[in-house]
Design an enzyme around this catalytic site. Structure first.
Site, PDB file in Angstrom:
ATOM      1  N   GLU A   1       0.828  -1.202   0.000  1.00 21.36           N
ATOM      2  CA  GLU A   1       0.000   0.000   0.000  1.00 21.36           C
ATOM      3  C   GLU A   1       0.865   1.256   0.000  1.00 21.36           C
ATOM      4  O   GLU A   1       0.924   2.003   0.992  1.00 21.36           O
ATOM      5  CB  GLU A   1      -0.922  -0.006   1.222  1.00 21.36           C
ATOM      6  CG  GLU A   1      -1.879  -1.181   1.241  1.00 21.36           C
ATOM      7  CD  GLU A   1      -2.637  -1.328   2.553  1.00 21.36           C
ATOM      8  OE1 GLU A   1      -3.593  -2.123   2.595  1.00 21.36           O
ATOM      9  OE2 GLU A   1      -2.278  -0.638   3.532  1.00 21.36           O
ATOM     10  N   PRO A   2       1.568   1.535  -1.094  1.00 22.88           N
ATOM     11  CA  PRO A   2       2.424   2.720  -1.143  1.00 22.88           C
ATOM     12  C   PRO A   2       1.615   4.002  -1.292  1.00 22.88           C
ATOM     13  O   PRO A   2       0.574   4.027  -1.953  1.00 22.88           O
ATOM     14  CB  PRO A   2       3.275   2.471  -2.387  1.00 22.88           C
ATOM     15  CG  PRO A   2       2.397   1.643  -3.280  1.00 22.88           C
ATOM     16  CD  PRO A   2       1.615   0.755  -2.339  1.00 22.88           C
TER      17      PRO A   2
ATOM     18  N   ARG B   1       3.300   7.735  -0.109  1.00 20.94           N
ATOM     19  CA  ARG B   1       4.330   8.768  -0.230  1.00 20.94           C
ATOM     20  C   ARG B   1       5.265   8.519  -1.421  1.00 20.94           C
ATOM     21  O   ARG B   1       5.633   9.452  -2.145  1.00 20.94           O
ATOM     22  CB  ARG B   1       5.138   8.810   1.071  1.00 20.94           C
ATOM     23  CG  ARG B   1       6.071   9.989   1.189  1.00 20.94           C
ATOM     24  CD  ARG B   1       7.029   9.804   2.372  1.00 20.94           C
ATOM     25  NE  ARG B   1       6.348   9.376   3.573  1.00 20.94           N
ATOM     26  CZ  ARG B   1       6.036  10.176   4.578  1.00 20.94           C
ATOM     27  NH1 ARG B   1       6.342  11.457   4.505  1.00 20.94           N
ATOM     28  NH2 ARG B   1       5.432   9.697   5.651  1.00 20.94           N
TER      29      ARG B   1
ATOM     30  N   TYR C   1       6.261  17.262  12.520  1.00 22.48           N
ATOM     31  CA  TYR C   1       7.319  16.263  12.496  1.00 22.48           C
ATOM     32  C   TYR C   1       8.726  16.836  12.433  1.00 22.48           C
ATOM     33  O   TYR C   1       9.688  16.076  12.378  1.00 22.48           O
ATOM     34  CB  TYR C   1       7.161  15.326  11.284  1.00 22.48           C
ATOM     35  CG  TYR C   1       5.801  14.736  11.081  1.00 22.48           C
ATOM     36  CD1 TYR C   1       5.147  14.068  12.108  1.00 22.48           C
ATOM     37  CD2 TYR C   1       5.171  14.826   9.851  1.00 22.48           C
ATOM     38  CE1 TYR C   1       3.890  13.509  11.905  1.00 22.48           C
ATOM     39  CE2 TYR C   1       3.918  14.271   9.639  1.00 22.48           C
ATOM     40  CZ  TYR C   1       3.290  13.614  10.672  1.00 22.48           C
ATOM     41  OH  TYR C   1       2.050  13.067  10.471  1.00 22.48           O
TER      42      TYR C   1
ATOM     43  N   CYS D   1      -0.521  33.337  12.196  1.00 19.39           N
ATOM     44  CA  CYS D   1      -0.231  34.052  13.442  1.00 19.39           C
ATOM     45  C   CYS D   1       0.353  33.085  14.469  1.00 19.39           C
ATOM     46  O   CYS D   1      -0.237  32.827  15.521  1.00 19.39           O
ATOM     47  CB  CYS D   1      -1.497  34.723  13.952  1.00 19.39           C
ATOM     48  SG  CYS D   1      -1.190  35.899  15.277  1.00 19.39           S
ATOM     49  N   GLU D   2       1.487  32.498  14.111  1.00 19.91           N
ATOM     50  CA  GLU D   2       2.200  31.552  14.961  1.00 19.91           C
ATOM     51  C   GLU D   2       3.694  31.711  14.703  1.00 19.91           C
ATOM     52  O   GLU D   2       4.135  31.660  13.551  1.00 19.91           O
ATOM     53  CB  GLU D   2       1.809  30.100  14.641  1.00 19.91           C
ATOM     54  CG  GLU D   2       0.383  29.732  14.949  1.00 19.91           C
ATOM     55  CD  GLU D   2       0.143  29.479  16.424  1.00 19.91           C
ATOM     56  OE1 GLU D   2       1.136  29.302  17.177  1.00 19.91           O
ATOM     57  OE2 GLU D   2      -1.032  29.460  16.828  1.00 19.91           O
TER      58      GLU D   2
END
Length: 436
Positions: A291-292, A294, A335, A362-363
């Site tokens: 089940e690829p 990425r 990540y 706004c971070e």
């Protein structure tokens, strides 16, 4: 540069035969841009590798990496199965015309609405994630309209692939799957054998994502095959399918290109391991499923931004702010993901300066690339962040009420809008003013 990219006579970046600067003008920014030829090539690499090496297989694209109606249609055209993990992904797939019997339905907490939808429409494989789920299905599957409900059982093989803790899913302590240790999985599957509404097809595992070596996959093969073999000896029931999930990692930076196995190396390794193990133990070759996600979409995808504010703090840092950020790419925040970028309108510019590419949210943590050397960046420049095909569109949000980008497929010099960008009116489409 990642993927297939060129530079035209104007010094502009070209993807899929299209001038990226012109695409930014036509479709606006931010914009998700996919090379359709590369998407299809990656799918074919999987199919062709298996065709050379293994008699019975299925490649199921993991739609959580990137899904839209056009992508589902492309996957169907290329002869792949589709892996979905929610009723929403299933609905998109079916609405695009994707055949139900080529869909694999995952999920650790399938809701009543999702179960009703899938049982009504049909499914290729239903992946049971827990004993509690099986108990619910014992009753609900009696009304399945397409014969016996074909089941795979997700197992936790107890393998740590040494990737990021948030994307490690095959260890014993996981919210996913039935543990092999202690006989938990065996007993749940034996229970399922007693019910005629089920067709037990095989077992499934997924040990994690962005895995950079073949060893964890080979270990998973051994553990899963040993389970299938012991189950056969104890019950005299042969499980015919082994689904190894996905997880093959990909480079995000030029310097990582030689750090990950290729698709063909991955397929050669797991098919070789399965063949050798089965021959040694006189066990019938199972149908092999992968089940690829990425490894099919990431390098084929890029995000196109327009530079706005350029702010320099003398002696400290220069900030280059783009018109997107963590709303269209939350992976650096989640990540610590690393990316590289190109100034698409000045590809021949050899000047270099060290900058930080940041978003407009706004971070303070809205940082796409903490540090990178680029040509001198100016307001209005077109900045392309490479390798954003996986998990950017699907994880995008409306934080700060920022509309999500559109998606364009490019191929042979032609561009197709496959997901329209959100408008401001889309932001209030679901709002209800009490009393109106």
């Amino acid at each position: 540069m990642l993927g297939k990219k060129e530079i035209n006579e104007h010094g502009h970046l070209v993807i899929g035969g299209c001038d990226v600067v012109q695409l930014a003008q036509e479709f606006g920014t931010p914009l998700y841009l996919f090379d359709e030829t590369l998407l299809r090539e990656n799918m074919r690499f999987y199919r062709q590798s298996f065709e050379r090496l293994y008699p019975d297989y299925a490649v199921a694209y993991a739609s959580k990496a990137f899904i839209c109606s056009a992508m589902c249609r492309m996957v169907a055209e290329e002869g792949l199965f589709l892996d979905v993990v929610s009723g929403g992904e299933y609905y998109i797939a079916r609405s695009s015309g994707f055949p139900a019997d080529r869909i694999i339905f995952h999920g650790n907490n399938k809701t009543a609405q999702e179960r009703e939808l899938v049982l009504r429409e049909g499914i290729g494989r239903w992946v049971v994630d827990s004993e509690a789920e099986l108990e619910v299905l014992i009753e609900e599957a009696k009304n399945y309209r397409n014969g016996k409900l074909p089941l795979l059982f997700r197992l936790t093989p107890g393998i740590d692939p040494h990737t990021h803790q948030y994307i490690t899913t095959g260890k014993i302590d996981s919210k996913f799957g039935l543990p092999i240790v202690g006989g938990v999985a065996r007993e749940v599957m034996k229970k399922a054998l007693a019910f005629p509404q089920f067709e037990l097809r095989g077992v499934h595992c997924h040990i994690g994502s962005q895995i950079d070596s073949l060893e964890p996959f080979l270990k998973a093969c051994e553990v899963m095959l040993e389970f299938m073999f012991q189950f056969w000896k104890e019950t005299d029931f042969l499980l015919e399918e082994l689904d190894l999930g996905g997880g093959l990692g990909v480079p995000y930076l030029d310097e990582q290109k030689d750090q990950f196995p290729s698709i063909s190396e991955y397929v050669e390794a797991i098919t070789g391991k399965v063949r050798a193990w089965c021959e040694e133990h006189s066990f019938p070759l199972p149908r092999l499923i992968v089940e690829p996600g990425r490894s099919i979409v990431n390098t084929a995808g890029n995000t196109v931004y327009r530079v706005g504010t350029v702010k320099e703090i003398p002696g400290i840092k220069k900030y280059v702010a783009v018109d997107g950020g963590m709303t269209d790419n939350p992976r650096p925040v989640l990540y610590g993901a690393r990316y590289q970028a190109l100034v698409a309108n000045r590809m021949h510019d050899r000047s270099r300066e060290r900058v930080s590419v940041v978003g407009k949210c706004c971070e303070s943590g809205d940082v796409i690339i903490p540090e990178i050397e680029l040509p001198r960046v100016l307001p209005g420049d077109i900045l392309v962040v490479e390798g954003t095909g996986a998990y950017n569109h699907t994880m995008a949000s409306n934080y700060n009420m920022i509309p999500r980008p559109g998606v364009v497929f490019v191929k042979d010099g032609k561009a197709k809008l496959v997901v329209r960008p959100e408008s401001l009116s889309d932001l209030i489409r679901r709002d209800v003013l009490p009393g109106d």
